[in-house]
Write a protein that holds these residues in place. Structure first.
Motif, PDB file in Angstrom:
ATOM      1  N   SER A  80       0.841  -1.203   0.000  1.00 55.53           N
ATOM      2  CA  SER A  80       0.000   0.000   0.000  1.00 55.53           C
ATOM      3  C   SER A  80       0.870   1.245   0.000  1.00 55.53           C
ATOM      4  N   GLY A  81       0.293   2.359  -0.390  1.00 55.40           N
ATOM      5  CA  GLY A  81       0.981   3.630  -0.320  1.00 55.40           C
ATOM      6  C   GLY A  81       1.514   4.168  -1.634  1.00 55.40           C
ATOM      7  N   ALA A  82       1.541   3.367  -2.685  1.00 52.04           N
ATOM      8  CA  ALA A  82       2.028   3.853  -3.975  1.00 52.04           C
ATOM      9  C   ALA A  82       0.986   4.804  -4.575  1.00 52.04           C
ATOM     10  N   LEU A  83       1.448   5.919  -5.129  1.00 49.96           N
ATOM     11  CA  LEU A  83       0.521   6.932  -5.638  1.00 49.96           C
ATOM     12  C   LEU A  83       0.148   6.731  -7.106  1.00 49.96           C
ATOM     13  N   THR A  84       1.131   6.478  -7.959  1.00 46.80           N
ATOM     14  CA  THR A  84       0.845   6.379  -9.393  1.00 46.80           C
ATOM     15  C   THR A  84       0.988   4.965  -9.931  1.00 46.80           C
ATOM     16  N   ASN A  85       1.395   4.015  -9.096  1.00 46.49           N
ATOM     17  CA  ASN A  85       1.606   2.631  -9.513  1.00 46.49           C
ATOM     18  C   ASN A  85       0.922   1.690  -8.539  1.00 46.49           C
ATOM     19  N   THR A  86       0.799   0.433  -8.946  1.00 51.76           N
ATOM     20  CA  THR A  86       0.418  -0.624  -8.024  1.00 51.76           C
ATOM     21  C   THR A  86       1.669  -1.467  -7.852  1.00 51.76           C
ATOM     22  N   LEU A 104       7.534  -5.862  -8.094  1.00 46.72           N
ATOM     23  CA  LEU A 104       6.817  -5.777  -9.365  1.00 46.72           C
ATOM     24  C   LEU A 104       6.008  -4.490  -9.341  1.00 46.72           C
ATOM     25  N   ARG A 105       6.280  -3.609 -10.293  1.00 47.25           N
ATOM     26  CA  ARG A 105       5.608  -2.306 -10.350  1.00 47.25           C
ATOM     27  C   ARG A 105       4.739  -2.275 -11.614  1.00 47.25           C
ATOM     28  N   ILE A 106       3.430  -2.115 -11.427  1.00 47.65           N
ATOM     29  CA  ILE A 106       2.511  -1.979 -12.559  1.00 47.65           C
ATOM     30  C   ILE A 106       2.100  -0.513 -12.620  1.00 47.65           C
ATOM     31  N   TYR A 107       2.406   0.102 -13.751  1.00 48.44           N
ATOM     32  CA  TYR A 107       2.124   1.531 -13.903  1.00 48.44           C
ATOM     33  C   TYR A 107       0.625   1.797 -13.856  1.00 48.44           C
ATOM     34  N   GLY A 108       0.259   2.908 -13.263  1.00 45.92           N
ATOM     35  CA  GLY A 108      -1.135   3.309 -13.187  1.00 45.92           C
ATOM     36  C   GLY A 108      -1.656   3.732 -14.548  1.00 45.92           C
ATOM     37  N   PRO A 109      -2.983   3.646 -14.735  1.00 44.60           N
ATOM     38  CA  PRO A 109      -3.569   4.048 -16.013  1.00 44.60           C
ATOM     39  C   PRO A 109      -3.300   5.525 -16.309  1.00 44.60           C
ATOM     40  N   SER A 110      -2.922   5.820 -17.513  1.00 42.20           N
ATOM     41  CA  SER A 110      -2.687   7.183 -18.008  1.00 42.20           C
ATOM     42  C   SER A 110      -1.516   7.901 -17.345  1.00 42.20           C
ATOM     43  N   THR A 111      -0.708   7.210 -16.528  1.00 42.87           N
ATOM     44  CA  THR A 111       0.423   7.899 -15.902  1.00 42.87           C
ATOM     45  C   THR A 111       1.512   8.230 -16.914  1.00 42.87           C
TER      46      THR A 111
END
Length: 153
Positions: A80-86, A104-111
């Motif tokens: 938890s706590g990531a702002l623009t990624n999961t 493992l970093r999954i980029y947030g939509p439209s970032t």
């Protein structure tokens, strides 16, 4: 561009590298896969299966390649706590000689509209591989990247 100096060396660093058209988050020298991961499905067997293929076959992540792992061997922890990624910690704790835990970093939509991913990955790659600063980038994929896990304790 600016110069970075350390004892006995000087290196030129371009903070704004340009990605090749259509290759938003790929950087020469970093393994890449076109696979896409859906962060909403992280508790599913399909998600874990895709992660295993990504790590062991596509990106050949250090200590994961060539292992005969099963879906039930893998532990996926959502952070938890990531702002623009999961963000997830991926490990295989029950395996005799377990591979390293990775992030493992999954980029947030439209970032990618506000963050130039190729520049970000290039800077992180240079810092970790040339200057040994920060986590290693093991590879990128269609909507994210795999990084070395640093234990903060």
């Amino acid at each position: 561009m600016f110069n970075i100096q350390s004892v006995g060396t000087t290196a030129t660093f371009d903070p704004y590298p340009r990605a090749v058209e259509g290759e938003e988050a790929t950087v020469k020298g970093i393994p890449h896969s076109e696979k896409l991961l859906d962060y909403r499905r992280y508790e599913s067997e399909k998600f874990v299966s895709l992660v295993l293929t990504l790590f062991c076959t596509d990106l050949l992540v250090a200590s994961w390649e060539g292992l005969n792992l099963r879906i039930e061997d893998i532990k996926v922890e959502k952070v938890s706590g990531a702002l623009t990624n999961t963000v997830f910690f991926i490990s295989a704790p029950g395996v005799g000689s377990p591979p390293c835990k990775v992030l493992l970093r999954i980029y947030g939509p439209s970032t990618s509209d506000v963050i130039q991913r190729a520049s970000e990955v290039f800077a992180l790659y240079k810092l970790s591989s040339v200057y040994q600063i920060g986590p290693r980038i093991f590879g990128t994929f269609g909507n994210g990247r795999v990084e070395e896990y640093f234990d903060a304790l």
